[in-house]
Design an enzyme around this catalytic site. Structure first.
Site, short mmCIF file in Angstrom:
data_model
loop_
_atom_site.label_atom_id
_atom_site.label_comp_id
_atom_site.label_asym_id
_atom_site.label_seq_id
_atom_site.Cartn_x
_atom_site.Cartn_y
_atom_site.Cartn_z
N TYR A 227 0.84 -1.20 0.00
CA TYR A 227 0.00 0.00 0.00
C TYR A 227 0.87 1.24 0.00
CZ TYR A 227 -3.15 3.66 1.65
OH TYR A 227 -3.88 4.81 1.74
N GLU B 279 -3.61 7.45 -4.16
CA GLU B 279 -3.58 6.21 -3.38
C GLU B 279 -3.41 5.02 -4.32
OE1 GLU B 279 -7.20 4.45 -1.54
OE2 GLU B 279 -6.12 4.77 0.34
#
Ligand code: ADP
Ligand code: MG
Length: 387
Positions: free
Chosen positions: A108, A196
């Site tokens: 991530y 993101e």
């Protein structure tokens, strides 16, 4: 302004951020054609401005033509309900057909502007994939953050530290460092407020790719991000916000029941605070602007009153450039024209305020004058409770 995944990936690729090959499509026939150009397996992905698609059936692997057809038919033209869409879901009008990538690890990474330090912040975790929200709550130690000095950008040593913390080794280490440096350049170059990448993917061969991409660009920078501005998909935005934008009103829809109409962003924020303090919830942020005209007042009123969750309107205006009597005239005209039945509490100060108060009192309409902001908020709450 938010972008679709396929748009975000195309923009990021322009900064050498590696992404899988893929094509956006709007019909089942196009989906099949794109899949045969890409080669099987492919992944069929719903394009909506919301995440959580994988768990909701909006991301499907297809190994042959029949499977692509079936996946595209199941998603396209249907409403997809994910954790992020709310119960009403989103209609899927577009798909991304993407090459199926061999997944070794899912990491991530995201970039935001950190308000307390006033700097870009990189947030990274080895525990990427679809459950990052749970990681943040249950095992926050698995998340690393790095602040970037915007004057010099992300430094290679910082990118190496992040890559090390992500547990990257061998070729994946160098690829990860390049990926992070490119991602920062994209964030900076695109005037993004948020990027993101979840998952940031490591393949079996140590390649590092953005398998998913969420990108928001600062609205105040759109004047110099023409390429980005042209990608706006207003069908994904709140219709009231789009309408407000057309009239140059600063409007953000919120969840409460008190419609607020205020001039000046600072006063609007203070008004929302005092409404909450008094025990009610604002239905919106609305700044009609310091030099709002009577026309603007009418537009603002129309937008406020077409939000069905608004039960009362609070007007808080400082009559400087827009004199109070002109405001009162605009208000009376707007209420009459729109046939508005909502109770209205008004607090105003400034030029010609006495004249304005008399005009409102003589109008025969349901205006409740207030004396100061606290009184206005208390009157709003009392009226809501009585209703
Ligand atoms: P969302 O975050 O909305 O659920 P993602 O794009 O992250 O959507 O996809 C969900 C999951 O689907 C990913 O975590 C990944 O495991 C898988 N996936 C997505 N795109 C691909 C692809 N091109 N190849 C292989 N797997 C994929
Ligand atoms: Mg994702």
């Amino acid at each position: 302004m938010n972008l679709h995944e396929h748009q975000a990936k195309a923009l990021l690729a322009g900064y050498d951020v590696r992404v899988p090959r893929g094509e956006p499509v709007e019909s089942v026939g196009e989906a099949v054609a794109a899949a045969s150009r890409l080669g099987y397996p492919v992944v069929v992905k719903a394009q909506i401005h919301a995440g959580g698609r994988g768990k909701a059936g909006g991301v499907r692997l297809a190994r042959n033509e029949a499977a692509v057809r079936e996946a595209a038919e199941a998603i396209l033209g249907h409403v997809l309900v994910t954790k992020q869409t709310g119960p009403e879901g989103r209609l899927v009008r577009r798909l991304l057909i993407e090459e199926g990538v061999d997944i070794a690890r899912e990491l991530y990474v995201s970039l935001i502007v950190d308000r307390s330090s006033g700097r870009p912040m990189i947030i990274a975790s080895a525990a990427g994939g679809m459950d990052i929200e749970e990681v943040a709550i249950e095992t926050p130690e698995k998340i690393q953050t790095v602040l970037v000095d915007p004057a010099v950008g992300l430094q290679p040593f910082q990118a190496r530290r992040l890559a090390f913390g992500l547990g990257l080794k061998g070729p994946a280490f160098g690829n990860g460092v390049s990926f992070l440096l490119a991602l920062y350049r994209a964030f900076d170059g695109l005037d993004a407020s948020q990027v993101e990448i979840n998952p940031m993917l490591v393949t079996g061969d140590g390649e590092v790719l953005a398998l998913d991409a969420k990108l928001s660009v600062d609205d105040s920078a759109l004047f110099r991000q023409r390429k980005v501005a042209a990608l706006r998909d207003i069908r994904e935005e709140s219709p009231l916000e789009v309408e407000a934008d057309r009239h140059h009103l600063n409007y953000i829809k919120l969840d409460g029941s008190v419609g607020c109409m205020v001039n000046g962003a600072g006063l609007a924020m203070a008004t929302m605070d005092i409404v909450k303090l008094a025990g009610a919830e604002p239905a919106n942020f609305l700044d009609v602007g310091g030099g709002a005209s009577a026309d603007q007042i009418e537009n603002a009123f129309r937008i406020l009153s077409s939000d069905s969750s608004v039960r009362i309107v609070l007007i808080n205006i400082f009559g400087g450039i827009l004199r109070c009597d002109r405001l009162a005239e605009g208000l009376i005209a707007a209420v009459r024209k729109l046939g508005l039945r909502l109770p209205i509490v008004i607090r105003m100060e400034g030029t010609n305020v006495e004249v304005a108060r008399r005009m409102l009192a003589d109008s025969g309409m349901d205006f409740t004058p207030a004396d100061g902001m606290k009184d206005a908020a208390d009157k709003v709450v009392a009226k809501l409770r009585a209703a």
